[in-house]
Motif scaffolding. Structure first.
Motif, PDB file in Angstrom:
ATOM      1  N   SER A 134      38.824 -75.129 -38.227  1.00 20.38           N
ATOM      2  CA  SER A 134      40.122 -75.308 -38.892  1.00 20.38           C
ATOM      3  C   SER A 134      41.136 -74.474 -38.126  1.00 20.38           C
ATOM      4  N   VAL A 136      45.326 -73.092 -37.117  1.00 16.45           N
ATOM      5  CA  VAL A 136      46.715 -72.791 -37.453  1.00 16.45           C
ATOM      6  C   VAL A 136      47.484 -72.841 -36.140  1.00 16.45           C
ATOM      7  N   LYS A 138      50.973 -71.951 -34.139  1.00 17.11           N
ATOM      8  CA  LYS A 138      52.098 -71.018 -34.282  1.00 17.11           C
ATOM      9  C   LYS A 138      53.026 -71.078 -33.077  1.00 17.11           C
ATOM     10  N   VAL A 148      55.013 -71.694 -38.270  1.00 22.42           N
ATOM     11  CA  VAL A 148      53.553 -71.624 -38.431  1.00 22.42           C
ATOM     12  C   VAL A 148      53.082 -72.813 -39.252  1.00 22.42           C
ATOM     13  N   VAL A 150      49.789 -74.357 -41.008  1.00 21.75           N
ATOM     14  CA  VAL A 150      48.394 -74.199 -41.411  1.00 21.75           C
ATOM     15  C   VAL A 150      47.842 -75.615 -41.581  1.00 21.75           C
ATOM     16  N   CYS A 151      46.887 -76.001 -40.717  1.00 13.18           N
ATOM     17  CA  CYS A 151      46.498 -77.420 -40.621  1.00 13.18           C
ATOM     18  C   CYS A 151      45.303 -77.745 -41.510  1.00 13.18           C
ATOM     19  N   GLU A 180      45.285 -70.784 -33.486  1.00 12.66           N
ATOM     20  CA  GLU A 180      44.478 -69.721 -34.070  1.00 12.66           C
ATOM     21  C   GLU A 180      43.438 -70.321 -35.008  1.00 12.66           C
ATOM     22  N   ARG A 182      41.761 -70.857 -38.378  1.00 13.73           N
ATOM     23  CA  ARG A 182      42.234 -70.689 -39.754  1.00 13.73           C
ATOM     24  C   ARG A 182      41.214 -69.910 -40.564  1.00 13.73           C
TER      25      ARG A 182
END
Ligand code: AMP
Ligand code: GLY
Length: 419
Positions: A134, A136, A138, A148, A150-151, A180, A182
């Motif tokens: 998972s 993110v 940014k 940012v 958050v996927c 990044e 998650r």
């Protein structure tokens, strides 16, 4: 001595309110301030020469609230001539570049989620196709808290890469992105005051970033906050301060970019391992975390700011805090964080509020005897109570006394509930 606070938000109102209580402070000016502050100066927060002339003429120590003047180098430009509190341009990279911050943490063994930086959108997309994690996404640079994503799935991640790197929705801030891993867990804001060598922690605080109750909807600047937070167990607080905040300050000093000012680490305590990870640094006080922190602070903040500037924080004891909890409920214009009205007359500000209530202004404007709305986040209604439950009740009682237009004001109903 006088104080000049640079900024116009609830954070700046709260800092000025607290500093005005110091025996050592004569008068507090705000540049430009808001409808709840007095002694407002009509200068932009990045008009460094006007700020400097005023501060020299009026014997002011300058306290900088928001990141914009800091990341544009206000401290570098003014610190030869006046006392100014905040980090230098070089030190603001901890907030101004996420890839710098991540690299810095990796090099210095400061716990942060796994990451890779990309300057080529196609390589970034390849990475997304080839991972099971998972993610993110940014934007590297400043994006007013909106850079940012958050996927939930790969599609979200690919859309975020398009939006940030190809459509350039955040301009040059999206030339580079950080992808990044998650994490899942609870977030807490750790803030300390540093002179470059020593860092003295504030009490813990938490903010509520999403617009709707139960942490749903888009991210905002912060819809409310409270202190203390119980997310960090008391027996691990010092360990986290040592392994994150002190390590950051020592590494910045070692890199010849000592960090002076408020250092903010946004932490996530990972749900399964209970291990803390730094999601972001900010090089300033949190807004709205500042409001409950200032209500709870017993010590004279002025002494700490003065010793930060002079490099003598090690001569001061730890900050002292009232045992009470504090809750700040942000009242916003309906529609925030996208489009919203302005210039609505605010009613109820002169209602009877107890001594434990403070209405910190943010997006407000004074017009003769009226106070008008002038921004998305309008007021931070902050209450002290013997515990979080009482502080919450008191804050919401006060909120009910304030209105602007029929159903124009919006606030979350669950601030402080998950504390
Ligand atoms: P940042 O500006 O990096 O703190 O990101 C803004 C918000 O996005 C954070 O407060 C978190 O709610 C969320 N976020 C950022 N990074 C992560 C991550 N690695 N895992 C989960 N959520 C994250
Ligand atoms: N409350 C989050 C921030 O100040 O960035």
């Amino acid at each position: 001595m006088n104080i000049l606070i640079v900024g116009s938000g609830g954070r700046e109102h709260a800092l000025g309110w607290k500093l005005s209580q110091s025996q050592s402070v004569n008068k507090v000016y705000y540049c430009p301030g808001n409808g709840g502050t007095i002694n407002n100066l009509p200068y932009s927060i990045i008009d460094f020469s006007k700020i400097m002339s005023f501060a020299i003429k009026n014997n002011c120590l300058v306290v900088v609230g928001p990141e914009e003047p800091l990341t544009k180098g206000i401290v570098n430009e003014l610190s030869d001539r006046i006392s100014i509190f905040g980090p230098t341009l070089e030190a603001t990279r901890l907030e101004a570049s996420k890839s710098f911050a991540k690299q810095f943490m990796k090099q210095n063994n400061i716990s942060t989620p796994e990451f890779t930086s990309f300057s080529d959108p196609e390589k970034a997309k390849d990475f997304v196709y080839n991972t099971d994690k998972s993610l993110v996404i940014k934007a590297d640079g400043l994006a007013a808290g909106k850079g940012v994503v958050v996927c939930e799935n790969k599609e979200d991640a690919l859309n975020a890469i398009d939006s940030i790197m190809i459509r350039k929705n955040f301009g040059n801030s999206g030339n580079v992105i950080v992808i990044e891993e998650r994490l899942f867990g609870e977030e807490v804001s750790l803030i300390g005051i540093s002179d470059g060598n020593t860092i003295i922690p504030m009490a813990t605080a938490q903010d509520h970033k999403r617009i709707y109750d139960n942490n749903t909807g888009p991210n905002t600047g912060g819809m409310g906050s409270f202190s203390p937070s119980n997310i960090i167990p008391i027996d691990s607080f010092n360990d986290i301060i040592n392994k994150i905040m002190k390590k950051t300050i020592h590494a910045m000093k070692k890199n010849n970019t000592p960090f002076v000012g408020f250092l903010y680490a946004g932490l996530m305590i990972e749900k399964d391992t209970q291990k803390p990870y730094v999601l972001e640094y900010n090089v300033r006080m949190g807004d709205p975390e500042c409001q409950p922190l200032m209500m709870r602070m017993k010590s004279d903040l002025f002494n700490y700011i003065k010793c930060s500037i002079s490099g003598t924080l090690d001569t001061l004891p730890p900050l002292e805090w009232y045992e009470n909890a504090a809750v700040c409920v942000v009242m916003a214009e309906k529609g925030y964080p996208s489009t919203f009205e302005k210039r609505n007359v605010i009613h109820g500000l002169n209602s009877t509020f107890g001594d434990n209530i403070k209405i910190f202004h943010a997006g407000t404007l004074r017009n003769d005897n009226e106070v008008l709305t002038d921004g998305g986040r309008v007021l931070g209604v902050t209450a002290l109570g013997k515990d979080l439950t009482h502080a919450r009740l008191e804050a919401y009682e006060a909120v009910k006394k304030i209105h602007w237009g029929k159903n124009r004001e919006y606030y979350r109903k669950d601030i402080g509930l998950n504390g």
